[in-house]
Design an enzyme around this catalytic site. Sequence first.
Site, short mmCIF file in Angstrom:
data_model
loop_
_atom_site.label_atom_id
_atom_site.label_comp_id
_atom_site.label_asym_id
_atom_site.label_seq_id
_atom_site.Cartn_x
_atom_site.Cartn_y
_atom_site.Cartn_z
N HIS A 77 0.83 -1.21 0.00
CA HIS A 77 0.00 0.00 0.00
C HIS A 77 0.86 1.26 0.00
O HIS A 77 0.40 2.35 -0.35
CB HIS A 77 -0.91 -0.01 1.23
CG HIS A 77 -2.20 0.72 1.02
ND1 HIS A 77 -2.30 2.09 1.00
CD2 HIS A 77 -3.46 0.26 0.82
CE1 HIS A 77 -3.55 2.44 0.81
NE2 HIS A 77 -4.28 1.35 0.69
N HIS A 116 -9.44 8.28 -4.49
CA HIS A 116 -9.82 8.56 -3.11
C HIS A 116 -11.30 8.87 -3.03
O HIS A 116 -11.95 9.20 -4.02
CB HIS A 116 -9.00 9.72 -2.55
CG HIS A 116 -7.66 9.29 -2.05
ND1 HIS A 116 -6.61 10.15 -1.85
CD2 HIS A 116 -7.19 8.05 -1.72
CE1 HIS A 116 -5.56 9.48 -1.42
NE2 HIS A 116 -5.89 8.21 -1.33
#
Length: 403
Positions: free
Chosen positions: A331, A357
């Site tokens: 990540h 996002h």
Amino acid sequence: MALTDLQVKKAKASDKPQKLSDGGGLYLLVQPNGAKYWRLKYRFAGVEKLLALGVYPDVSLLDARERREKARKLLANEADPGAVKKAQKEASVAVIENSFEIVAREWFMKHAPNWADTHSCKVIRRLEVDAFPWIGARPIGEITAPELLAMLRRVESRGALDTAHRVHQNCGQVFRYAIATGRAQRDPSTDLRGALPPPNRQHYPTITDPKAIGELLRAIDGYSGTYSTRYALRLAPMLFVRPSELRKAEWCEFNLDKAEWRIPAKRMKMNALHIVPLSTQAVAILRELYCISGAGKYVFPSARTTTKPMSDNTINAALHRLGYKGEFVGHGFRHMASTLLNEQGWNRDAIERQLAHAERDGVRAAYNYAEYLPERKRMMQHWADYLDKLEAGADVIPLHKTA
């Protein structure tokens, strides 16, 4: 004559139903199959009625007599025992149907089809473990803020503060659904703002120093594990998608001639289609990989079977083998790209869109998957070129992008 316990116990079935009277309208009905039922015959408003008082032996003779006396008191107060029993039953059913758990599961079933599988599993798991055991049976309209806080404190007390905040959020969603469907008047979760300490945000380990990134890329280039893991490691820095999005990639999602990867909404965290422009370097790697895994469904199949994608810990395990345990995880490529692209002067909104996002407006997110796409294409090519220079050991890289 009143019945005795022994008479009730030894009452035998015959070819026809039998009635054994206990007086005051109460009798035991013995059916041909041997079943024994307590019944009360009474009159209300001039009409003869019958009230079921239970099944023997679950309801004893003494219990049946107590129920008869309660019914007689209702009659003395000009109330119909049968109507009162029906109303009580309906009220009990209403309480069960309006319990927090029933409403929460209904809310979940309405929304889960629009969520990624991993997200929906986490939501229902949180509710089942941390909410239902404590407030699941409570009528949702009667739950108070202190009651809700006591439940959240139990989660907090085991050190799961972030989970407590997420349970709080999910409960608020359930209460708002209850209000919309007429089963609650207000949302008590809003009274708890500030009641829990802020969560301790733990960022994924990452690397943002250009020299260290170059070392990481050279280590990845020398990785000697399975082909799926090697190629996934090479693509992860360039594409900086979420690890789950990368490992579950399917060949049908790619258009290499158009240099584009379209991840369907069902696989995205925010349930919106996401476009990943592919740099020339990424396309070249994918064309190589297609010769190996292109006949199957998954771009990065499992080492054990081509019918499943690589496991969720494969990338991190490979990074551990390369010596980055505790220093970097899969990540972390996202934070790496976000940090450096912002430093290099790229449009923050374009970066956020490329990172997929959360969009506050869900409808807007569903339709704006192509927002800033021309700029994102230039940015992704620039990023791949930048990584190539770092891997080659470039000493100085300009911080700002060229016009």
